[in-house]
Design a protein around this motif. Structure first.
Motif, PDB file in Angstrom:
ATOM      1  N   LYS A 111       5.986 -26.136  26.264  1.00 47.12           N
ATOM      2  CA  LYS A 111       5.738 -25.980  27.977  1.00 47.12           C
ATOM      3  C   LYS A 111       5.049 -25.537  27.996  1.00 47.12           C
ATOM      4  CE  LYS A 111       9.451 -23.694  31.331  1.00 47.12           C
ATOM      5  NZ  LYS A 111      10.468 -22.690  31.071  1.00 47.12           N
ATOM      6  N   GLY A 112       4.547 -26.864  29.188  1.00 49.66           N
ATOM      7  CA  GLY A 112       3.941 -26.909  29.914  1.00 49.66           C
ATOM      8  C   GLY A 112       2.113 -27.984  29.580  1.00 49.66           C
ATOM      9  N   GLN A 113       1.473 -27.448  29.716  1.00 48.12           N
ATOM     10  CA  GLN A 113       0.459 -28.428  29.720  1.00 48.12           C
ATOM     11  C   GLN A 113      -0.903 -28.152  29.119  1.00 48.12           C
ATOM     12  OE1 GLN A 113      -1.666 -31.571  32.783  1.00 48.12           O
ATOM     13  NE2 GLN A 113      -3.563 -29.751  32.205  1.00 48.12           N
ATOM     14  N   THR A 114      -0.897 -28.505  27.633  1.00 47.56           N
ATOM     15  CA  THR A 114      -1.809 -28.585  26.785  1.00 47.56           C
ATOM     16  C   THR A 114      -2.708 -29.502  26.414  1.00 47.56           C
ATOM     17  OG1 THR A 114       0.168 -28.239  24.800  1.00 47.56           O
ATOM     18  CG2 THR A 114      -2.096 -28.417  23.397  1.00 47.56           C
ATOM     19  N   SER A 115      -4.085 -29.129  26.039  1.00 48.42           N
ATOM     20  CA  SER A 115      -5.045 -29.153  26.456  1.00 48.42           C
ATOM     21  C   SER A 115      -6.978 -29.155  25.841  1.00 48.42           C
ATOM     22  CB  SER A 115      -5.784 -29.116  27.668  1.00 48.42           C
ATOM     23  OG  SER A 115      -5.516 -29.812  29.115  1.00 48.42           O
ATOM     24  N   LEU A 123      -0.342 -43.028  21.819  1.00 51.72           N
ATOM     25  CA  LEU A 123       0.759 -42.052  22.475  1.00 51.72           C
ATOM     26  C   LEU A 123       0.874 -42.808  23.260  1.00 51.72           C
ATOM     27  CD1 LEU A 123      -0.750 -37.943  22.108  1.00 51.72           C
ATOM     28  CD2 LEU A 123       1.427 -38.690  22.146  1.00 51.72           C
ATOM     29  N   ALA A 124      -0.016 -43.071  24.232  1.00 51.06           N
ATOM     30  CA  ALA A 124      -0.010 -44.185  25.641  1.00 51.06           C
ATOM     31  C   ALA A 124       0.803 -45.625  25.160  1.00 51.06           C
ATOM     32  CB  ALA A 124      -1.205 -44.408  25.635  1.00 51.06           C
ATOM     33  N   GLY A 125       0.509 -45.754  23.745  1.00 50.52           N
ATOM     34  CA  GLY A 125       1.588 -47.092  23.684  1.00 50.52           C
ATOM     35  C   GLY A 125       3.054 -46.626  23.121  1.00 50.52           C
ATOM     36  N   PHE A 126       3.193 -45.711  23.217  1.00 51.10           N
ATOM     37  CA  PHE A 126       4.344 -44.855  22.673  1.00 51.10           C
ATOM     38  C   PHE A 126       5.120 -44.474  23.831  1.00 51.10           C
ATOM     39  CE2 PHE A 126       3.289 -44.824  18.472  1.00 51.10           C
ATOM     40  CZ  PHE A 126       4.836 -45.697  17.764  1.00 51.10           C
ATOM     41  N   GLY A 127       4.291 -44.909  25.023  1.00 52.09           N
ATOM     42  CA  GLY A 127       4.823 -44.459  26.421  1.00 52.09           C
ATOM     43  C   GLY A 127       4.641 -43.011  27.126  1.00 52.09           C
ATOM     44  N   TYR A 128       4.020 -42.240  26.295  1.00 54.57           N
ATOM     45  CA  TYR A 128       3.720 -40.754  26.496  1.00 54.57           C
ATOM     46  C   TYR A 128       2.439 -41.125  27.073  1.00 54.57           C
ATOM     47  CZ  TYR A 128       5.018 -36.199  26.210  1.00 54.57           C
ATOM     48  OH  TYR A 128       5.667 -34.861  25.643  1.00 54.57           O
ATOM     49  N   HIS A 129       2.568 -39.935  28.422  1.00 56.47           N
ATOM     50  CA  HIS A 129       0.819 -39.981  29.816  1.00 56.47           C
ATOM     51  C   HIS A 129       0.805 -39.411  28.645  1.00 56.47           C
ATOM     52  CE1 HIS A 129      -1.536 -40.333  32.629  1.00 56.47           C
ATOM     53  NE2 HIS A 129      -1.518 -38.738  32.364  1.00 56.47           N
ATOM     54  N   VAL A 130      -1.223 -39.518  28.343  1.00 61.13           N
ATOM     55  CA  VAL A 130      -2.037 -38.384  28.308  1.00 61.13           C
ATOM     56  C   VAL A 130      -3.200 -38.638  29.031  1.00 61.13           C
ATOM     57  CG1 VAL A 130      -3.874 -38.067  26.796  1.00 61.13           C
ATOM     58  CG2 VAL A 130      -1.234 -39.058  26.320  1.00 61.13           C
ATOM     59  N   ASP A 131      -3.134 -37.287  29.932  1.00 58.52           N
ATOM     60  CA  ASP A 131      -4.669 -37.262  31.028  1.00 58.52           C
ATOM     61  C   ASP A 131      -6.010 -37.255  30.120  1.00 58.52           C
ATOM     62  OD1 ASP A 131      -6.145 -36.922  33.216  1.00 58.52           O
ATOM     63  OD2 ASP A 131      -5.354 -35.704  33.759  1.00 58.52           O
ATOM     64  N   ARG A 132      -6.425 -38.464  29.920  1.00 59.92           N
ATOM     65  CA  ARG A 132      -7.903 -39.009  29.366  1.00 59.92           C
ATOM     66  C   ARG A 132      -9.610 -38.114  30.846  1.00 59.92           C
ATOM     67  NH1 ARG A 132      -7.738 -43.461  25.876  1.00 59.92           N
ATOM     68  NH2 ARG A 132      -9.596 -42.357  24.890  1.00 59.92           N
ATOM     69  N   LYS A 133     -10.121 -37.857  29.991  1.00 62.23           N
ATOM     70  CA  LYS A 133     -11.386 -37.389  30.223  1.00 62.23           C
ATOM     71  C   LYS A 133     -12.413 -37.592  29.175  1.00 62.23           C
ATOM     72  CE  LYS A 133     -10.059 -34.797  34.628  1.00 62.23           C
ATOM     73  NZ  LYS A 133     -10.297 -33.604  35.179  1.00 62.23           N
ATOM     74  N   GLU A 134     -13.866 -37.787  29.935  1.00 61.50           N
ATOM     75  CA  GLU A 134     -14.667 -38.360  28.850  1.00 61.50           C
ATOM     76  C   GLU A 134     -14.984 -37.149  28.057  1.00 61.50           C
ATOM     77  OE1 GLU A 134     -19.596 -38.783  27.900  1.00 61.50           O
ATOM     78  OE2 GLU A 134     -18.915 -37.575  29.926  1.00 61.50           O
ATOM     79  N   PHE A 135     -14.608 -35.943  26.959  1.00 64.65           N
ATOM     80  CA  PHE A 135     -14.531 -35.319  26.703  1.00 64.65           C
ATOM     81  C   PHE A 135     -13.094 -34.800  26.271  1.00 64.65           C
ATOM     82  CE2 PHE A 135     -19.263 -34.813  26.928  1.00 64.65           C
ATOM     83  CZ  PHE A 135     -19.505 -36.120  26.172  1.00 64.65           C
ATOM     84  N   SER A 136     -12.619 -34.485  27.559  1.00 68.37           N
ATOM     85  CA  SER A 136     -10.298 -33.826  26.877  1.00 68.37           C
ATOM     86  C   SER A 136      -9.855 -34.205  27.337  1.00 68.37           C
ATOM     87  CB  SER A 136     -10.525 -32.584  27.928  1.00 68.37           C
ATOM     88  OG  SER A 136     -10.603 -33.412  28.998  1.00 68.37           O
ATOM     89  N   SER A 159      -5.210 -34.047  27.754  1.00 69.75           N
ATOM     90  CA  SER A 159      -4.201 -33.258  28.321  1.00 69.75           C
ATOM     91  C   SER A 159      -2.854 -34.111  28.198  1.00 69.75           C
ATOM     92  CB  SER A 159      -4.240 -32.832  29.923  1.00 69.75           C
ATOM     93  OG  SER A 159      -5.749 -32.088  29.468  1.00 69.75           O
ATOM     94  N   LEU A 160      -1.821 -33.201  27.887  1.00 70.41           N
ATOM     95  CA  LEU A 160      -0.422 -33.990  28.042  1.00 70.41           C
ATOM     96  C   LEU A 160       0.895 -32.049  28.406  1.00 70.41           C
ATOM     97  CD1 LEU A 160       0.823 -32.554  25.301  1.00 70.41           C
ATOM     98  CD2 LEU A 160      -0.286 -34.723  23.876  1.00 70.41           C
ATOM     99  N   ARG A 161       1.670 -33.140  28.414  1.00 66.34           N
ATOM    100  CA  ARG A 161       2.537 -32.572  28.751  1.00 66.34           C
ATOM    101  C   ARG A 161       3.735 -32.054  27.948  1.00 66.34           C
ATOM    102  NH1 ARG A 161       3.143 -29.061  33.444  1.00 66.34           N
ATOM    103  NH2 ARG A 161       1.008 -29.212  34.889  1.00 66.34           N
ATOM    104  N   GLY A 162       4.260 -31.225  28.044  1.00 67.73           N
ATOM    105  CA  GLY A 162       5.229 -31.383  25.995  1.00 67.73           C
ATOM    106  C   GLY A 162       6.394 -31.971  26.872  1.00 67.73           C
TER     107      GLY A 162
END
Length: 739
Positions: free
Chosen positions: A487-491, A506-519, A521-524
């Motif tokens: 529950k919540g955001q894991t980074s 994950l993005a290809g399976f339609g699941y949003h992942v917030d990506r930066k250079e070295f990090s 994050s996704l919500r469960g």
């Protein structure tokens, strides 16, 4: 003071009891082996044939004499055990260890507790998974238990000293010992042992009532004989077993009846697709059973140890198609299994490691079809649709499977155990278990943080922000997979970028992942949707040919459709820094992954200091890069590669040892290596059962002056099935030697 006699009393001298007594006597495990039976002829035969040292008809004649360190084994029919326990209870000292061999544990434990009015510390319930259709004293076999399992089901009240004594007995006669809860034992044995015996008895009984039963049996094929062989077992013994395990067997029969009804309906309706699914899934599961039980490989079993004898010289020319990417193959199976809908995968690597992941999900109820070579069809069950496997998940040699699955399975509703072969069982798992525990996971390991991993189900995971102490795509992926359920955001935060296949897929399976250079994050608690995955050729496998062409004069090779993910091209960058002639063409993106054709021509190499920011981008390719360094002029220096020490082998030390044998000047550091280029001689190399070490030294032979003999190469199939055949077609000269 006279030495105390160490005694073993076996009550019941049938196949199991007699074989155990004989095995213990032949191996001198006790000072005195005593046998007890109500049948005088059995006792007489046991003495004459050297099965026991002493015979007693009445156990009262010996029980009161037994003391600390002595062991009593009750090997009578299941329903007769309560009477024996009642007889022993007032006679035996609490220092005497008691165990049994019954294949049902619930009724035995209940009877013992009733007699003692508690759970006695001296009683260790046991069950050897061994037997024969033959019975009686004449069937005794001193080797019956060798390479077989024994399951112990002690309670929390059972004394450790008593458990150790029973373990030493079984290990002493050649068996391996594991522990299990009573209820789990009876449920598993009901399905895997008791139910097959009932079916065999029922089938033979049905056929015997047919009017033409003689013709039926005369023309029965081998399959009938194989299946019904167990119907020749002792009917009284199996009657007792069935009556003692009624609840679990009834449940298993109910499940089987439903399954047969579905098959019957499919036959009636002509539903060939359903039947083919059932038969194909059953075949794959049955093959996996053999592999897991005998610790075999997933591909064609190799009964002997394989060594490579590689002749010196040669060059690499032509087009070489390498297998699919192992990392992407793992993730396609994992995410396809927990997605909603059917995921079609092409280019799947049919190597040991990725097949281990595939079978693990089959064991958890996912239907996975392999209609053609490299093509896989995964019928996803959704994020919460996995089912408890019937036993431990055996992952072979695959560290990726164990580390990624530990994150996914930490959030399931069921308990699960992850096991592997001897090599995987020596690989550290603390770096994935530690962050998972921070998320609330309950995971037990062996001492020193080694497998197996015992993961408790029914735990609600919490999201975390985790900074990786050491760059690792496996650890990052493990945490993100666990985060799908939190529950919540894991980074995850890294000091340097590592391969990002999990985030891309994950993005290809339609699941949003917030990506930066070295990090990342996704919500469960989201949803994955099925997709099409085209697995590119593995750059880690292509690396062997890239180095081969770079070091062997006259070489010119093209490697088509290779994955050139920016987080994986460290091997290309490093080789180009060393002077390699590498060109990429036909660049495009497939299933979210960049691919290209790679052409490599021979060019003289020179030593470099490898930039730290390239280490994580080439972590799997360093064994063969070390070979490139050995063929370069000058010194090559690597730092910041501590992860290499915790791969399938300590790859820094394994390569250093081998290169030294071949005459190369090498200096190791805690997190790296220094290699002075020079002339490669010949010699014998131990690959340490590490597939990349074996293949790297095969490539080294292109510049060697003499033959290189590489030992223990069986595990090459984990990532590159068909390596020897393809390498020989491309210009190497490798012969396989079995011993």
């Amino acid at each position: 003071m006279a030495k105390k006699i160490k005694r073993l009393l076996v009550i019941g001298l049938g196949l199991i009891g007699g074989s155990l007594a004989k095995a213990a006597k032949d191996r001198n495990l006790y000072d005195q082996i005593i046998g007890s039976s109500r049948d005088y002829k059995t006792l007489d035969e046991a003495i004459k044939t050297g099965i026991i040292d002493k015979a007693v008809q009445d156990i009262e004649d010996i029980a009161t004499e037994m003391g600390d360190g002595d062991l009593v084994v009750i090997a009578v029919p299941t329903l007769a055990i309560p009477a024996i326990i009642s007889q022993l209870q007032p006679l035996l000292s609490e220092l005497v260890t008691i165990t049994d061999v019954a294949s049902v544990k619930g009724s035995v434990v209940e009877a013992v507790n009733e007699v003692y009015r508690c759970s006695p510390s001296q009683f260790v319930p046991g069950h050897p998974i061994a037997g024969s259709e033959k019975s009686g004293i004449g069937a005794v076999d001193a080797f019956l238990f060798e390479n077989h399992q024994v399951i112990l089901t002690p309670s929390s009240a059972t004394g450790c000293d008593h458990i150790d004594r029973v373990k030493k007995l079984w290990i002493g006669v050649g068996a391996s010992v594991s522990e299990m809860k009573v209820v789990d034992h009876d449920e598993i044995l009901a399905a895997t042992s008791h139910l097959p015996h009932i079916l065999a008895y029922a089938l033979v009984d049905m056929l015997s009532s047919m009017r033409k039963n003689q013709e039926v049996f005369r023309y029965a094929a081998g399959g009938f004989g194989d299946f019904t062989r167990i119907a020749a077992s002792d009917p009284v013994m199996w009657h007792d077993i069935v009556m003692a395990n009624k609840k679990a067997i009834t449940s298993a029969l109910g499940d089987l009846t439903k399954h047969i009804d579905f098959i019957k309906q499919a036959i009636s309706l002509g539903d060939s697709e359903y039947l083919l699914d059932v038969f194909a899934h059953a075949r794959e599961t049955r093959n996996h059973f053999d592999q897991m039980r005998e610790n075999k490989t997933y591909l064609k079993p190799i009964a002997q140890t394989v060594d490579y004898r590689v002749s010196p010289g040669g060059c690499i020319k032509g087009k070489v198609v390498v297998p699919g990417d192992k990392s992407i193959s793992h993730r396609a199976i994992i995410l396809g299994s927990i997605a909603n809908g059917v995921t079609n995968i092409s280019g799947f690597l049919e190597g040991e490691d990725s097949l281990a992941t595939l079978q693990a999900f089959r064991d958890m109820g996912v239907v996975i079809k392999r209609p053609a070579k490299g093509c896989v069809e995964v019928h996803g069950v959704g994020l919460n649709g996995l089912q408890a496997p019937s036993g431990p998940l055996y992952l072979g040699n695959s560290g990726t499977s164990m580390r990624l699955l530990s994150g996914l399975l930490a959030a399931q509703s069921f308990d699960v155990v992850l096991t592997g072969d001897e090599s995987l069982s020596k690989r550290p798992m603390e770096r994935v278990v530690s962050p998972l525990r921070k998320m609330g996971a309950v995971i037990a390991m062996n001492k020193n943080g080694l497998p197996p991993l015992k993961i408790k189900g029914g735990v609600d995971l919490k999201a975390i922000d985790y900074k990786l102490p050491m760059a690792s795509a496996q650890v990052k992926s493990c945490i993100l997979l666990a985060g799908l359920y939190a529950k919540g955001q894991t980074s995850t935060i890294e000091s340097v970028a590592t391969r990002d296949h999990t985030e891309r897929m994950l993005a290809g399976f339609g699941y949003h992942v917030d990506r930066k250079e070295f990090s990342a994050s996704l919500r469960g608690k989201g949803e994955l949707k099925s997709t099409i995955v085209n697995v590119p050729a593995d750059i880690s496998s292509a690396a062997f040919y890239m180095v081969a062409a770079s070091i062997a004069p006259g070489s010119d090779v093209i490697l088509p459709h290779v994955g050139v993910n920016p987080t994986r091209i460290g091997v290309i960058n490093i080789l180009q820094m060393m002077g390699a002639d590498i060109r990429l063409s036909n660049k495009k993106e497939v299933s979210g992954e960049p691919v290209a054709d790679i052409q490599v021509r021979y060019a003289p190499l020179h030593g470099i200091e490898i930039p730290v920011d390239q280490v994580a981008l080439a972590i799997d390719e360093f064994p063969v890069l070390f070979v490139a360094a050995a063929c370069a002029t000058g010194k090559t220096i690597l730092r910041g590669a501590l992860e290499l020490r915790v791969k399938e082998s300590d790859r820094i030390q394994s390569m250093a040892d081998g290169l030294t044998v071949l005459g190369i000047d090498v200096t190791t550091t805690p997190d790296g290596i220094e290699i002075e280029g020079g002339s490669i001689l010949g010699g014998e190399i131990d690959s340490k059962d590490d597939h990349r070490i074996a293949m790297a030294f095969s490539i080294a032979a292109l510049r060697a002056k003499e033959i290189i003999l590489i030992h223990n190469c069986n595990n090459v199939a984990t990532s590159f099935p068909g390596f020897v055949e393809q390498a020989n077609k491309s210009g190497l000269s490798i012969s396989e030697e079995k011993r």
